[in-house]
Design a protein around this motif. Structure first.
Motif, PDB file in Angstrom:
ATOM      1  N   ALA A 162       0.886  -1.075  -0.103  1.00 10.70           N
ATOM      2  CA  ALA A 162      -0.026  -0.110  -0.068  1.00 10.70           C
ATOM      3  C   ALA A 162       0.742   1.282  -0.014  1.00 10.70           C
ATOM      4  O   ALA A 162       0.704   2.235  -0.699  1.00 10.70           O
ATOM      5  CB  ALA A 162      -0.908  -0.056   1.243  1.00 10.70           C
ATOM      6  N   VAL A 163       2.099   1.306   0.746  1.00 11.56           N
ATOM      7  CA  VAL A 163       2.828   2.348   0.545  1.00 11.56           C
ATOM      8  C   VAL A 163       3.535   2.452  -0.612  1.00 11.56           C
ATOM      9  O   VAL A 163       3.880   3.680  -1.258  1.00 11.56           O
ATOM     10  CB  VAL A 163       4.069   2.067   1.784  1.00 11.56           C
ATOM     11  N   VAL A 164       3.773   1.509  -1.323  1.00 10.71           N
ATOM     12  CA  VAL A 164       4.432   1.407  -2.513  1.00 10.71           C
ATOM     13  C   VAL A 164       3.484   2.085  -3.464  1.00 10.71           C
ATOM     14  O   VAL A 164       3.979   2.930  -4.455  1.00 10.71           O
ATOM     15  CB  VAL A 164       5.044  -0.181  -3.028  1.00 10.71           C
ATOM     16  N   ASP A 165       2.456   1.416  -3.560  1.00 10.65           N
ATOM     17  CA  ASP A 165       1.382   2.149  -4.469  1.00 10.65           C
ATOM     18  C   ASP A 165       1.066   3.471  -4.330  1.00 10.65           C
ATOM     19  O   ASP A 165       0.946   4.372  -5.445  1.00 10.65           O
ATOM     20  CB  ASP A 165       0.018   1.412  -4.337  1.00 10.65           C
ATOM     21  N   ALA A 166       1.117   3.993  -3.007  1.00 12.39           N
ATOM     22  CA  ALA A 166       0.906   5.356  -2.853  1.00 12.39           C
ATOM     23  C   ALA A 166       2.092   6.392  -3.240  1.00 12.39           C
ATOM     24  O   ALA A 166       1.847   7.553  -3.923  1.00 12.39           O
ATOM     25  CB  ALA A 166       0.670   5.687  -1.459  1.00 12.39           C
ATOM     26  N   ALA A 167       3.185   5.710  -3.130  1.00  7.82           N
ATOM     27  CA  ALA A 167       4.594   6.548  -3.266  1.00  7.82           C
ATOM     28  C   ALA A 167       4.611   6.688  -4.722  1.00  7.82           C
ATOM     29  O   ALA A 167       5.295   7.967  -5.151  1.00  7.82           O
ATOM     30  CB  ALA A 167       5.572   5.789  -2.675  1.00  7.82           C
ATOM     31  N   PHE A 168       4.093   5.876  -5.735  1.00  7.73           N
ATOM     32  CA  PHE A 168       4.146   6.131  -7.174  1.00  7.73           C
ATOM     33  C   PHE A 168       3.014   6.665  -7.890  1.00  7.73           C
ATOM     34  O   PHE A 168       3.043   6.768  -9.170  1.00  7.73           O
ATOM     35  CB  PHE A 168       4.758   4.749  -7.678  1.00  7.73           C
ATOM     36  N   ALA A 169       1.993   6.728  -7.105  1.00  9.64           N
ATOM     37  CA  ALA A 169       0.782   7.211  -7.573  1.00  9.64           C
ATOM     38  C   ALA A 169       1.131   8.514  -8.442  1.00  9.64           C
ATOM     39  O   ALA A 169       0.339   8.650  -9.350  1.00  9.64           O
ATOM     40  CB  ALA A 169      -0.496   7.254  -6.630  1.00  9.64           C
ATOM     41  N   GLN A 170       1.429   9.365  -7.884  1.00  9.17           N
ATOM     42  CA  GLN A 170       1.967  10.645  -8.476  1.00  9.17           C
ATOM     43  C   GLN A 170       3.605  10.612  -8.496  1.00  9.17           C
ATOM     44  O   GLN A 170       4.322  11.357  -7.311  1.00  9.17           O
ATOM     45  CB  GLN A 170       1.428  11.767  -7.488  1.00  9.17           C
ATOM     46  N   ARG A 171       4.224  10.355  -9.346  1.00 10.50           N
ATOM     47  CA  ARG A 171       5.792  10.089  -9.479  1.00 10.50           C
ATOM     48  C   ARG A 171       6.566  11.367  -9.132  1.00 10.50           C
ATOM     49  O   ARG A 171       7.589  11.378  -8.673  1.00 10.50           O
ATOM     50  CB  ARG A 171       6.247   9.667 -10.742  1.00 10.50           C
ATOM     51  N   ARG A 172       5.843  12.609  -9.303  1.00  9.52           N
ATOM     52  CA  ARG A 172       6.493  13.998  -9.152  1.00  9.52           C
ATOM     53  C   ARG A 172       6.321  14.410  -7.496  1.00  9.52           C
ATOM     54  O   ARG A 172       6.988  15.423  -7.454  1.00  9.52           O
ATOM     55  CB  ARG A 172       6.003  14.797 -10.106  1.00  9.52           C
ATOM     56  N   LYS A 173       5.513  13.843  -7.077  1.00  8.89           N
ATOM     57  CA  LYS A 173       5.286  14.279  -5.757  1.00  8.89           C
ATOM     58  C   LYS A 173       6.372  13.562  -4.545  1.00  8.89           C
ATOM     59  O   LYS A 173       6.396  12.521  -4.720  1.00  8.89           O
ATOM     60  CB  LYS A 173       3.837  13.902  -5.065  1.00  8.89           C
ATOM     61  N   ALA A 174       6.697  14.506  -3.779  1.00 13.46           N
ATOM     62  CA  ALA A 174       7.567  14.062  -2.774  1.00 13.46           C
ATOM     63  C   ALA A 174       6.648  13.193  -1.617  1.00 13.46           C
ATOM     64  O   ALA A 174       5.531  13.184  -1.512  1.00 13.46           O
ATOM     65  CB  ALA A 174       8.043  15.230  -1.863  1.00 13.46           C
ATOM     66  N   LEU A 175       7.604  12.347  -0.924  1.00 12.38           N
ATOM     67  CA  LEU A 175       6.835  11.139  -0.073  1.00 12.38           C
ATOM     68  C   LEU A 175       6.094  11.848   0.926  1.00 12.38           C
ATOM     69  O   LEU A 175       5.098  11.371   1.174  1.00 12.38           O
ATOM     70  CB  LEU A 175       8.044  10.409   0.436  1.00 12.38           C
ATOM     71  N   ARG A 176       6.536  12.976   1.174  1.00 16.74           N
ATOM     72  CA  ARG A 176       5.687  13.468   2.632  1.00 16.74           C
ATOM     73  C   ARG A 176       4.247  13.917   1.928  1.00 16.74           C
ATOM     74  O   ARG A 176       3.251  13.558   2.751  1.00 16.74           O
ATOM     75  CB  ARG A 176       6.221  14.838   2.942  1.00 16.74           C
ATOM     76  N   GLY A 177       4.119  14.427   0.720  1.00 15.76           N
ATOM     77  CA  GLY A 177       2.848  14.485   0.118  1.00 15.76           C
ATOM     78  C   GLY A 177       2.157  13.290  -0.199  1.00 15.76           C
ATOM     79  O   GLY A 177       0.896  13.133  -0.048  1.00 15.76           O
ATOM     80  N   ALA A 178       2.869  12.349  -0.746  1.00 12.82           N
ATOM     81  CA  ALA A 178       2.214  11.127  -1.507  1.00 12.82           C
ATOM     82  C   ALA A 178       1.635  10.093  -0.438  1.00 12.82           C
ATOM     83  O   ALA A 178       0.718   9.547  -0.760  1.00 12.82           O
ATOM     84  CB  ALA A 178       3.348  10.317  -2.259  1.00 12.82           C
ATOM     85  N   LEU A 179       2.180  10.160   0.803  1.00 15.82           N
ATOM     86  CA  LEU A 179       1.900   9.235   1.923  1.00 15.82           C
ATOM     87  C   LEU A 179       0.722   9.915   2.890  1.00 15.82           C
ATOM     88  O   LEU A 179       0.676   9.304   4.046  1.00 15.82           O
ATOM     89  CB  LEU A 179       3.067   8.584   2.638  1.00 15.82           C
ATOM     90  N   ARG A 180       0.424  11.232   2.536  1.00 14.78           N
ATOM     91  CA  ARG A 180      -0.292  11.790   3.468  1.00 14.78           C
ATOM     92  C   ARG A 180      -1.798  11.148   3.787  1.00 14.78           C
ATOM     93  O   ARG A 180      -2.122  10.941   4.857  1.00 14.78           O
ATOM     94  CB  ARG A 180      -0.781  13.290   2.855  1.00 14.78           C
ATOM     95  N   GLY A 181      -2.326  10.656   2.728  1.00 12.48           N
ATOM     96  CA  GLY A 181      -3.479   9.756   2.803  1.00 12.48           C
ATOM     97  C   GLY A 181      -3.660   8.723   3.726  1.00 12.48           C
ATOM     98  O   GLY A 181      -4.286   8.466   4.607  1.00 12.48           O
ATOM     99  N   LEU A 182      -2.366   8.004   3.555  1.00 11.44           N
ATOM    100  CA  LEU A 182      -2.046   6.845   4.599  1.00 11.44           C
ATOM    101  C   LEU A 182      -1.735   7.263   5.752  1.00 11.44           C
ATOM    102  O   LEU A 182      -2.331   6.271   7.001  1.00 11.44           O
ATOM    103  CB  LEU A 182      -0.875   6.092   3.973  1.00 11.44           C
TER     104      LEU A 182
END
Length: 294
Positions: A229-249
């Motif tokens: 689930a973390v992997v999916d979220a991290a690559f859902a928007q490739r240009r987004k930093a992890l801080r933002g990409a993982l906000r939902g989780l």
């Protein structure tokens, strides 16, 4: 295993077209049906896969039997998973005709969707060798790696770009979700390219070979599903930093930042910079931040 002199006869262009005409077969793009018509290519796949006389091999999408016959000359047993009833129904007769000296238990066809298979008949399989249907190649590979821990190694033919993604390492332009999820189960490498002219009908994409060797999955206090689930979220928007990409989780940007820092990851890093063990640490830290039992 048959002796070399009595080994199976392999399918060439004329035999493939004869079988297709007999079945009134019209290959469909929906099922990714492109049949190998070159015996040298299937011999190469078997050779590169490293299988031998003690192996029980799973083959997905055997089609008319080109690769099946080459495998049967080298391994103990092949279990072929085929979703098309027409092809699954004809394959045993093709094997009986072209490999008449095989032991009765050397070959079995399973009429099923490989994505929904939950069990396979006979001894535990040790290898996966297949010309995977290109439209479902990654989900099928990941499903079987998770389902069959007895698989020690394998080699699959997939679309060239997919082969690049499966074998890519962190920092590569092609590194992404398939790369990380495959790395959870195995060490993966590119094993060569395959031209379009060895298929009928010829696909409009190039093909690549991917070899893998099973490795122990990372040790973790959370589930594989939580890591993925973390992997999916991290690559859902490739240009987004992890801080933002993982906000939902995480529940908030602050919680995501706290989890990343606890895992030793820079919050402004991106998913393509992390390897599978990094993702494990992030998943564990997210669970801790959310107060979940580890």
């Amino acid at each position: 295993m048959s002796s070399p002199s009595a080994g199976p006869r392999l399918l060439g262009p004329a035999e493939v077209r004869r079988l297709a005409a007999e079945l009134d077969l019209r290959p469909t793009k929906q099922r990714g049906q492109n049949f190998v018509i070159d015996p040298n290519t299937v011999r190469r796949i078997v050779r590169e896969s490293g299988v031998g006389p003690d192996d029980v091999v799973v083959e997905v999408g055997p089609g008319l039997g080109s690769l099946t016959l080459a495998l049967l000359d080298d391994v103990r047993r092949v279990v072929a998973v085929e979703v098309d009833p027409l092809l699954a129904g004809r394959l045993p007769a093709t094997v009986a005709e072209l490999a008449p000296d095989l032991p009765a238990d050397a070959f079995e066809v399973v009429l099923a969707d490989a994505l929904r298979v939950t069990d396979l008949p006979g001894p535990a399989p040790t290898a996966l060798v297949a010309n995977l249907p290109y439209n479902v190649s990654v989900p099928v590979l990941l499903h079987l790696l998770a389902l069959l821990p007895s698989l020690e190694r394998g080699l699959v033919m997939v679309q060239s770009e997919v082969a690049d993604r499966l074998a890519a390492g962190p920092g590569s332009r092609t590194y992404g979700v398939p790369s990380v999820k495959a790395a959870w189960h195995a060490d993966v490498r590119r094993a060569g390219a395959v031209g379009r002219n060895v298929f009928w009908p010829a696909p409009n994409v190039d093909s690549g070979l991917v070899a893998w060797t099973r490795r122990e999955p990372p040790t973790t206090a959370v589930s594989r599903e939580a890591v993925f689930a973390v992997v999916d979220a991290a690559f859902a928007q490739r240009r987004k930093a992890l801080r933002g990409a993982l906000r939902g989780l995480a529940g908030s940007g602050e919680a995501a930042t706290a989890a990343l820092e606890a895992a030793g990851i820079e919050p402004m890093a991106r998913g393509e910079q992390l390897d599978v063990d990094d993702f494990v640490r992030v998943a564990e830290a997210l669970a801790a931040v959310r107060g979940e039992a580890a």
